[in-house]
Motif scaffolding. Structure first.
Motif, PDB file in Angstrom:
ATOM      1  N   SER A  68       7.611   3.540   7.406  1.00  0.00           N
ATOM      2  CA  SER A  68       6.624   4.536   6.969  1.00  0.00           C
ATOM      3  C   SER A  68       7.126   5.952   7.182  1.00  0.00           C
ATOM      4  N   GLN A  69       7.766   6.190   8.319  1.00  0.00           N
ATOM      5  CA  GLN A  69       8.262   7.530   8.602  1.00  0.00           C
ATOM      6  C   GLN A  69       9.403   7.904   7.671  1.00  0.00           C
ATOM      7  N   LEU A  70      10.203   6.935   7.278  1.00  0.00           N
ATOM      8  CA  LEU A  70      11.291   7.214   6.333  1.00  0.00           C
ATOM      9  C   LEU A  70      10.744   7.561   4.955  1.00  0.00           C
ATOM     10  N   VAL A  71       9.622   6.959   4.565  1.00  0.00           N
ATOM     11  CA  VAL A  71       9.046   7.202   3.244  1.00  0.00           C
ATOM     12  C   VAL A  71       8.395   8.579   3.174  1.00  0.00           C
ATOM     13  N   PHE A  72       7.626   8.938   4.199  1.00  0.00           N
ATOM     14  CA  PHE A  72       6.828  10.160   4.134  1.00  0.00           C
ATOM     15  C   PHE A  72       7.531  11.387   4.699  1.00  0.00           C
ATOM     16  N   LEU A  73       8.620  11.200   5.441  1.00  0.00           N
ATOM     17  CA  LEU A  73       9.337  12.333   6.037  1.00  0.00           C
ATOM     18  C   LEU A  73      10.714  12.425   5.394  1.00  0.00           C
ATOM     19  N   ASN A  74      10.903  13.428   4.581  1.00  0.00           N
ATOM     20  CA  ASN A  74      12.169  13.602   3.873  1.00  0.00           C
ATOM     21  C   ASN A  74      12.974  14.785   4.379  1.00  0.00           C
ATOM     22  N   ASP A  75      12.338  15.688   5.100  1.00  0.00           N
ATOM     23  CA  ASP A  75      13.028  16.858   5.629  1.00  0.00           C
ATOM     24  C   ASP A  75      13.702  16.508   6.942  1.00  0.00           C
ATOM     25  N   LEU A  76      14.919  17.009   7.140  1.00  0.00           N
ATOM     26  CA  LEU A  76      15.685  16.671   8.336  1.00  0.00           C
ATOM     27  C   LEU A  76      14.976  17.116   9.606  1.00  0.00           C
ATOM     28  N   GLU A  77      14.324  18.266   9.588  1.00  0.00           N
ATOM     29  CA  GLU A  77      13.664  18.778  10.782  1.00  0.00           C
ATOM     30  C   GLU A  77      12.378  18.031  11.109  1.00  0.00           C
ATOM     31  N   SER A  78      11.869  17.238  10.185  1.00  0.00           N
ATOM     32  CA  SER A  78      10.650  16.469  10.437  1.00  0.00           C
ATOM     33  C   SER A  78      10.944  15.022  10.812  1.00  0.00           C
TER      34      SER A  78
ATOM     35  N   VAL B 170       1.553   8.308  -3.607  1.00  0.00           N
ATOM     36  CA  VAL B 170       1.022   9.098  -4.722  1.00  0.00           C
ATOM     37  C   VAL B 170      -0.133   9.973  -4.248  1.00  0.00           C
ATOM     38  N   LEU B 171      -1.012   9.421  -3.425  1.00  0.00           N
ATOM     39  CA  LEU B 171      -2.151  10.187  -2.920  1.00  0.00           C
ATOM     40  C   LEU B 171      -1.704  11.335  -2.029  1.00  0.00           C
ATOM     41  N   PHE B 172      -0.826  11.053  -1.082  1.00  0.00           N
ATOM     42  CA  PHE B 172      -0.387  12.094  -0.147  1.00  0.00           C
ATOM     43  C   PHE B 172       0.477  13.143  -0.837  1.00  0.00           C
TER      44      PHE B 172
ATOM     45  N   LEU C 225       0.803  -1.216   0.000  1.00  0.00           N
ATOM     46  CA  LEU C 225       0.000   0.000   0.000  1.00  0.00           C
ATOM     47  C   LEU C 225       0.844   1.279   0.000  1.00  0.00           C
ATOM     48  N   ILE C 226       2.130   1.150   0.175  1.00  0.00           N
ATOM     49  CA  ILE C 226       2.964   2.338   0.328  1.00  0.00           C
ATOM     50  C   ILE C 226       2.961   3.192  -0.944  1.00  0.00           C
TER      51      ILE C 226
END
Length: 300
Positions: A235-245, A150-152, A144-145
């Motif tokens: 999941s967090q590695l996929v959706f969070l790409n900014d260092l501060e997030s 793509v949706l997010f 589902l990733i």
């Protein structure tokens, strides 16, 4: 004169247990305790090794395989908390807390509502929808990733906590829905009937009758959701790409990427700190967790 009373013979079955039986029972109890202690040592050894390693110097980590260090280096915690230039590790803790709290609230609210509908209400094709909901447990998360990303991405939610929190408000975790359904099915329906006689509708029955009695299942859902989210990495590695997030699991990986081998000791130190919220959360709700799991398993 009174008639003499005959004394009944003593049955041989009422004799006291033989000493051999007592010894056998003592041996069985001692063997069980030895096995449990051995399992406890095996389970706690990784935690003890991680804590001891967090107090070692980088050179001692390679040369000393014992649990406790020969020379304590508490500065690893200060070095690890300083994180990378410009961002402290406290930022990662804050991000993980925001995501974990949002997921806990979303799962508890949405899964409780969905479970109440499946367990206490009657509507067309209820069994079919429940079977489809259980069937989602067979879908691997990795399948589902891609469509989720793509949706997010089209919603411009990437690099924000929204992709990790918002879906939880839609009762997407079928396991927790099933857990609450099993618990609610064990609540007597006479309570619903009495509430209906008093004029309560479905919402009032849910908030005033069923929900207060479902506290163990709610706490179980909250604790498992917190632990699962706090330790989530993929999941967090996929959706969070900014260092501060970044969150704590991704922040721990930065110690190896930025400084290599010299940052192993601070990484262990921050790993120890990352276990503290999970341990406290579990310890505080331990009794209710056991009640929720046991009751959900025997009722239905």
């Amino acid at each position: 004169m009174g008639v003499p009373t005959a004394v009944a013979p003593v049955s041989p079955n009422l004799e006291t247990p033989r000493p051999a039986t007592k010894r056998r029972r003592w041996y069985d109890g001692a063997a069980a305790h030895v096995v449990l202690i051995a399992l406890l040592v095996v389970a706690l050894y990784p935690i003890a090794y991680m804590f001891g390693t967090s107090l070692k110097s980088p050179q001692e980590i390679l040369n000393n395989l014992n649990i406790w260090p020969e020379e304590f280096t508490p500065g690893n915690y200060a070095e690890g908390w300083s994180g990378i230039p410009g961002i402290t590790f406290g930022r990662f803790f804050l991000n993980s807390t925001v995501v974990a709290v949002g997921v806990v609230i979303g799962n508890v609210v949405s899964c409780a509502l969905a479970a109440f509908a499946f367990a206490r209400l009657r509507f067309p094709l209820r069994g079919v929808w429940f079977a489809l909901m259980i069937g989602t447990l067979l879908l691997p998360h990795h399948v589902l990733i891609v469509p989720q990303y793509v949706l997010f991405n089209s919603l411009e939610w990437i690099n924000t906590p929204l992709p990790l929190i918002v879906p939880k408000f839609l009762a997407t975790d079928a396991f927790f829905v099933f857990l609450m359904v099993q618990f609610m099915r064990g609540i007597p329906r006479t309570l619903d009937e009495a509430a209906e006689i008093d004029g309560c509708g479905p919402y009032r029955r849910f908030f005033h009758v069923v929900l207060p009695l479902t506290k163990p299942a709610l706490v179980t859902t909250a604790v498992f959701s917190f632990i699962q989210t706090w330790n989530d990495f993929f999941s967090q590695l996929v959706f969070l790409n900014d260092l501060e997030s970044y969150t704590v699991p991704i922040g721990l990986r930065l110690f190896l990427d930025s400084s290599g081998q010299n940052a192993v000791a601070p990484m262990f130190a921050m790993s120890v700190l990352s276990l503290v919220p999970v341990f406290l959360f579990f310890l505080f709700f331990q009794r209710l967790i056991v009640d929720g799991i046991n009751t959900s398993g025997i009722k239905g």
